[in-house]
Design a protein around this motif. Structure first.
Motif, PDB file in Angstrom:
ATOM      1  N   THR A 109       0.858  -1.183   0.000  1.00  0.00           N
ATOM      2  CA  THR A 109       0.000   0.000   0.000  1.00  0.00           C
ATOM      3  C   THR A 109       0.895   1.234   0.000  1.00  0.00           C
ATOM      4  OG1 THR A 109      -1.914  -1.012   1.076  1.00  0.00           O
ATOM      5  CG2 THR A 109      -1.667   1.361   1.312  1.00  0.00           C
ATOM      6  N   VAL A 110       0.618   2.131  -0.925  1.00  0.00           N
ATOM      7  CA  VAL A 110       1.349   3.392  -1.021  1.00  0.00           C
ATOM      8  C   VAL A 110       0.371   4.514  -0.692  1.00  0.00           C
ATOM      9  CG1 VAL A 110       2.689   4.919  -2.500  1.00  0.00           C
ATOM     10  CG2 VAL A 110       2.821   2.433  -2.833  1.00  0.00           C
ATOM     11  N   ALA A 119       3.689   2.974  -6.997  1.00  0.00           N
ATOM     12  CA  ALA A 119       2.552   2.078  -7.206  1.00  0.00           C
ATOM     13  C   ALA A 119       2.495   1.571  -8.643  1.00  0.00           C
ATOM     14  CB  ALA A 119       1.256   2.790  -6.833  1.00  0.00           C
ATOM     15  N   ALA A 126       0.046  -3.528  -5.857  1.00  0.00           N
ATOM     16  CA  ALA A 126       0.088  -2.246  -5.161  1.00  0.00           C
ATOM     17  C   ALA A 126      -1.281  -1.590  -5.134  1.00  0.00           C
ATOM     18  CB  ALA A 126       1.083  -1.312  -5.819  1.00  0.00           C
ATOM     19  N   GLU A 127      -1.592  -0.987  -4.002  1.00  0.00           N
ATOM     20  CA  GLU A 127      -2.795  -0.168  -3.869  1.00  0.00           C
ATOM     21  C   GLU A 127      -2.356   1.244  -3.522  1.00  0.00           C
ATOM     22  OE1 GLU A 127      -6.265   0.152  -0.580  1.00  0.00           O
ATOM     23  OE2 GLU A 127      -6.295  -1.697  -1.750  1.00  0.00           O
ATOM     24  N   LEU A 128      -2.792   2.208  -4.311  1.00  0.00           N
ATOM     25  CA  LEU A 128      -2.433   3.611  -4.097  1.00  0.00           C
ATOM     26  C   LEU A 128      -3.578   4.329  -3.417  1.00  0.00           C
ATOM     27  CD1 LEU A 128      -0.551   6.090  -4.601  1.00  0.00           C
ATOM     28  CD2 LEU A 128      -1.728   6.354  -6.801  1.00  0.00           C
TER      29      LEU A 128
END
Length: 323
Positions: free
Chosen positions: A258-259, A277, A284-286
C-alpha cells in the motif's frame, strides 16, 4: 465538498527519561545502539515493523500504534542519530545504512514469523533499501509493505534545487559542499533557537497541506523535528541527493503493497507515490489523501489507519490456511 475532520493532536511521549516498558537495544554491526520498542498484541502471528521519517522518532507513529495495537505485534525503532538511538560517523549516515539497520532490527526482534514493513518518508526509503539488499526476505518473511509519503528516488532532479545540485556536481564541488555542512553544523546547533515563529512557518509550509495545518499539530511537529540536532540532519542530507531505490520496486512485486501519498506533500510529492505504485503493479494499492501534506499520518489519521487495516486484510487473505 466538506473537508475531512482534523483529529485532535496526539500527546507524544518525551524522548528523554527512562525508556518505556517493552524497550530494548539492538546494536548494529558497526556498533550503533538502536532504541527499539515492542508493543501490541504479543501473541499475534503477524508483526508490523514501523520506521519513522527524517529528523523525527518512533513517536511519530503514536496514532497508528494505538490503532494497530490490538491486532498485531508491533516493533518500533529510532533510526540512528534520532530519538534515543546512538549516532554515527558522517559516512554512515545513508539510506543504504539505515536499510541495513532495519534488517538487523528485524533479525533481532522478529527472527521468525510473517512481517509487514511500514515506513514514513525516510523510513519508507529504508524499507526499499532493505528490499534491494535482502530480496530473499520478501515473499517469505516479509509479507507486505506500507509506504507512506515516500520516494524511490529523484527528489532533487527538478526545480531550482535540482539545478543547483547539478551545477555543483558538474563543478566537482559536491563533496566540498557537504564537508562544509558537516563542519558548520555544530556551530549552528550551538546557537540554534527552537520553537520560533519562523521555524513554525517553515514547518507549516513544508509538512502540511491545504487544510490540515491545525496550529496544535504544527507546533507538535515542529517540536518533534527540532529535537534532532543539526549535525545529524546535515549528515543525512547527502543521502537524499543520491537516493535511488527504484531497483527495489521489482522485489516489492512479491507482496501486497500500500502506497499512501498526499496531494499537498512538498517534500515527497504525490507523483513519487504514484510512480512507486505504477512500478510495483497489480500488488500495489495507491491511496491519495486530498488536501494533506507530508505529516499525513498525524493529520489524516482515519485515512491512514484505514489504509493500514486494508493492507493487513490483504496480507491475511493471502496467508496459507492452517490445517
Amino acid at each position: 465538498m466538506p473537508t475531512a475532520p482534523v483529529p485532535p493532536s496526539p500527546s507524544l511521549p518525551a524522548p528523554t527519561g527512562p525508556p518505556p516498558p517493552g524497550s530494548r537495544t539492538v546494536t548494529t554491526d558497526d556498533g550503533v545502539p538502536l532504541h527499539v520498542e515492542v508493543d501490541g498484541n504479543l501473541s499475534a502471528s503477524l508483526t508490523v515493523v514501523l520506521s519513522h521519517g527524517f529528523t523525527a522518532r518512533l513517536a511519530e507513529w503514536e496514532l497508528q500504534r494505538a490503532a494497530l495495537r490490538d491486532r498485531v505485534r508491533l516493533v518500533l525503532w529510532d533510526q540512528r542519530g534520532h530519538g534515543r538511538s546512538g549516532w554515527t560517523r558522517l559516512t554512515r549516515a545513508t539510506i543504504d545504512r539505515t536499510g541495513r539497520d532495519l534488517g538487523q532490527v528485524l533479525d533481532a526482534t522478529t527472527p521468525t514469523g510473517p512481517v509487514v514493513l511500514a515506513g514514513h518518508s525516510m523510513g519508507g526509503m529504508s524499507v526499499l533499501a532493505l528490499a534491494r539488499q535482502r530480496p530473499e526476505l520478501f515473499g517469505d518473511r516479509v509479507v507486505g509493505a506500507f509506504l507512506l509519503a515516500t520516494s524511490a528516488g529523484g527528489l532533487v532532479e527538478t526545480g531550482l534545487l535540482g539545478l543547483a545540485v547539478k551545477v555543483v556536481r558538474a563543478l566537482h564541488l559536491l563533496t566540498l559542499y557537504l564537508r562544509f555542512l558537516e563542519l558548520i553544523a555544530p556551530l549552528l546547533e550551538r546557537f540554534r533557537r527552537r520553537g520560533t515563529r519562523i521555524g513554525r512557518r517553515v514547518v507549516r509550509r513544508l509538512l502540511f497541506g491545504a487544510d490540515d495545518a491545525d496550529l496544535a499539530n504544527v507546533r507538535l511537529v515542529q517540536a518533534l523535528l527540532e529535537e534532532t540536532p543539526w549535525p545529524v540532519a546535515m549528515a543525512f542530507y547527502a543521502t537524499f541527493l543520491d537516493h535511488d531505490e527504484t531497483a527495489a520496486l521489482e522485489v516489492l512485486r512479491k507482496v501486497p503493497v500500500t502506497v499512501v501519498a498526499a496531494t499537498h506533500d512538498r517534500l515527497t510529492p504525490a507523483a513519487h507515490g504514484r510512480a512507486i505504485a505504477d512500478t510495483v503493479g497489480e500488488n500495489a494499492e495507491l491511496v491519495v489523501v486530498p488536501g494533506a501534506g507530508h505529516s499525513v499520518n498525524l493529520t489524516r489519521t482515519a485515512a491512514v489507519d484505514q489504509a493500514f487495516h486494508d493492507l493487513l486484510d490483504r496480507v491475511e487473505q493471502r496467508a496459507p490456511k492452517a490445517g
